[in-house]
Enzyme design. Structure first.
Site, PDB file in Angstrom:
ATOM      1  N   GLU A 221       0.724  -1.695   0.127  1.00 38.03           N
ATOM      2  CA  GLU A 221       0.452  -0.024   0.628  1.00 38.03           C
ATOM      3  C   GLU A 221       1.083   1.233   0.115  1.00 38.03           C
ATOM      4  OE1 GLU A 221      -2.729   2.129   3.240  1.00 38.03           O
ATOM      5  OE2 GLU A 221      -1.989   0.276   3.314  1.00 38.03           O
ATOM      6  N   ASP A 223       0.105   4.836   0.753  1.00 40.50           N
ATOM      7  CA  ASP A 223      -0.693   6.068   1.068  1.00 40.50           C
ATOM      8  C   ASP A 223      -0.041   7.584   0.806  1.00 40.50           C
ATOM      9  OD1 ASP A 223      -2.101   4.632   2.666  1.00 40.50           O
ATOM     10  OD2 ASP A 223      -1.098   4.038   4.221  1.00 40.50           O
ATOM     11  N   GLU A 226      -3.090  11.044   4.004  1.00 38.63           N
ATOM     12  CA  GLU A 226      -4.125  10.515   5.438  1.00 38.63           C
ATOM     13  C   GLU A 226      -4.045  11.613   5.760  1.00 38.63           C
ATOM     14  OE1 GLU A 226      -4.523   6.298   6.240  1.00 38.63           O
ATOM     15  OE2 GLU A 226      -2.222   6.415   6.408  1.00 38.63           O
ATOM     16  N   HIS A 237       4.073   1.618   2.287  1.00 44.35           N
ATOM     17  CA  HIS A 237       3.755   0.166   3.128  1.00 44.35           C
ATOM     18  C   HIS A 237       4.319  -0.473   2.290  1.00 44.35           C
ATOM     19  CE1 HIS A 237       1.871   2.239   6.724  1.00 44.35           C
ATOM     20  NE2 HIS A 237       1.315   2.705   5.349  1.00 44.35           N
TER      21      HIS A 237
END
Length: 447
Positions: A221, A223, A226, A237
């Site tokens: 993932e 991001d 956020e 990640h």
């Protein structure tokens, strides 16, 4: 990101079946994006979004899942449940509060009253066609979008991120999944969520308790964003698995096994507040969240090619016609920098006393490989696990906020309690618009 809770949505039957129902036709909200080769040279790509939704028995309207329990008759086991349960088309606006206020814009409302009670939060995936997600290779590219978080208070998260999901939602790999990308199936992320109801074409029925099942669904993932109006972070990640993978036991990395699972749940985050600049982001700050802004993320490779090793991840903001470079770190023993790199991650983890599981799972090199085939996800959610403290408050909450890495934002630790934020801010929302992907320095004005 510390926990993404699918069950934050309180619509009683919000769960994906794997058969296709016949009651409501599916009509995806349009969300066109732009693909750019140079500044001023962009073409429009006709894309749309799909989300998760209600599941019911194939022979009627009986719910396959209600409250926090499976229907024992329809779902005695995972395979039978997948065969017995169907999903239909969705009324995105009325049921989920998902609207497109203008071309290229997507509004996600936080709480939406509907005929079934209310829906809290939403998550959608970008489609290239009616049956396939839009895949992105982010290496040697930049990803840009506009966002309005002015109505997104403490405790909420308007998230834009990429997950290594299957292009078809899992149809070709799992015979039990007949619905595929068209109906928003095949989700995974680096938290290996165990609250996902259907994984690998089977219901997650076994050992289901308190909204969690035996299995999780894992994948790398990235991001991108956020954020709420007070705090923001961007975080890679990596995972040891290279596609959507069902986990169980230690591989899910739950609880005390956090640093033994197949994915790096902590990631290597860049949160300006956490990295020492507490005046950079927020209402009235350098990046003023009381107004819309543009977010630019660049993925720099070592050799400047689309297949090279990932070297760094850079961030810029554009607001009021001004290009604003990301803030620089102001942390002792961390070299001043405003980008994520292997060296930054190493120093940050050491300075904060964090487990460098990012490095254990391959760090930037592994993340770079996984950025070659990503699906775009856009969401708004509240956090039933730790109230979003990891993003916008002190975390851990019992740690000294003067200790490096603990303070992540100005928010009260209790502001994100779901019962509180849902009652006090039901009218919260986020708007994403003007999504662009392209060559470096092609999607935003020159400084």
């Amino acid at each position: 990101m510390y926990k993404r809770i699918a069950t934050a949505l309180s619509f009683a039957s919000l769960v994906l079946g794997q058969q296709i129902g016949t009651y409501t036709a599916e009509k995806h909200p349009s969300l066109p994006i732009q693909v750019c080769t140079a500044r001023g040279s962009c073409t429009t790509e006709r894309t749309s979004v799909a989300n998760w939704r209600w599941t019911h028995a194939t022979n009627g309207y009986t719910n396959c899942y209600s409250g926090s329990e499976w229907n024992a008759t329809a779902c005695p086991d995972g395979k039978t449940c997948a065969a017995n349960c169907a999903i239909d088309g969705a009324d995105y606006a009325k049921t989920y509060g998902i609207t497109t206020p203008s071309s290229g814009a997507l509004r996600l409302n936080f709480v939406t009253k509907n005929d079934n009670g209310q829906n809290v939060g939403s998550r959608v995936y970008l489609l290239a066609s009616d049956t396939k997600y839009r895949l992105f290779n982010l290496l040697n590219k930049e990803f840009t979008f506009d966002v309005d978080v002015s109505h997104l208070p403490c405790g909420l998260n308007g998230a834009v991120y990429f997950s290594e999901m299957d292009e078809d939602g899992g149809v070709s790999r799992f015979s039990g999944n007949k619905a595929g990308a068209k109906y928003g199936t095949g989700y995974c992320d680096s938290q290996c969520p165990q609250d996902i109801k259907f994984i690998n074409g089977e219901a997650n029925v076994e050992s289901w308790e308190g909204g969690l099942g035996k299995y999780g669904t894992c994948c790398a993932e990235m991001d991108i964003w956020e954020a709420n109006s007070d705090a923001t972070a961007y975080t890679p990640h990596p995972c040891s698995v290279t596609k959507q993978t069902r986990c169980e036991g230690v591989d899910c990395g739950s609880g005390s096994d956090r640093y033994a699972g197949v994915c790096d749940k902590d990631g290597c985050d860049f949160n300006s507040f956490r990295m020492g600049n507490q005046e950079f982001y927020g209402p009235g700050k350098t990046v003023d969240t009381s107004k819309p802004l543009t977010v630019v993320t660049q993925f720099i490779t070592a050799d400047g090619t689309n297949t090279g090793a990932l070297k760094s991840i850079r961030r810029f903001y554009v607001q009021n016609g001004k290009v604003i470079p990301n803030s620089k770190t102001v942390i002792e023993s961390v070299d001043p920098t405003n980008e994520i790199s292997e060296g930054f991650c190493e120093q940050q983890k050491t300075a904060f006393g964090d487990n460098n599981y990012f490095k254990t799972l391959g760090g930037m090199a592994q993340m770079g490989e996984q950025l070659k085939k990503m699906v775009l996800v856009l969401s708004v959610w509240d956090d039933h696990a730790v109230y979003m403290n990891w993003l916008d408050s002190n975390y851990p909450t019992d740690a000294d906020p003067s200790k490096p890495g603990v303070a992540r934002g100005r928010c009260d630790p209790e502001a994100g309690v779901p019962e509180t934020v849902e009652a006090e801010h039901p009218d919260a929302y986020v708007i994403y618009s003007n999504i662009k992907i392209g060559a470096l320095n092609s999607t935003f004005p020159a400084a």
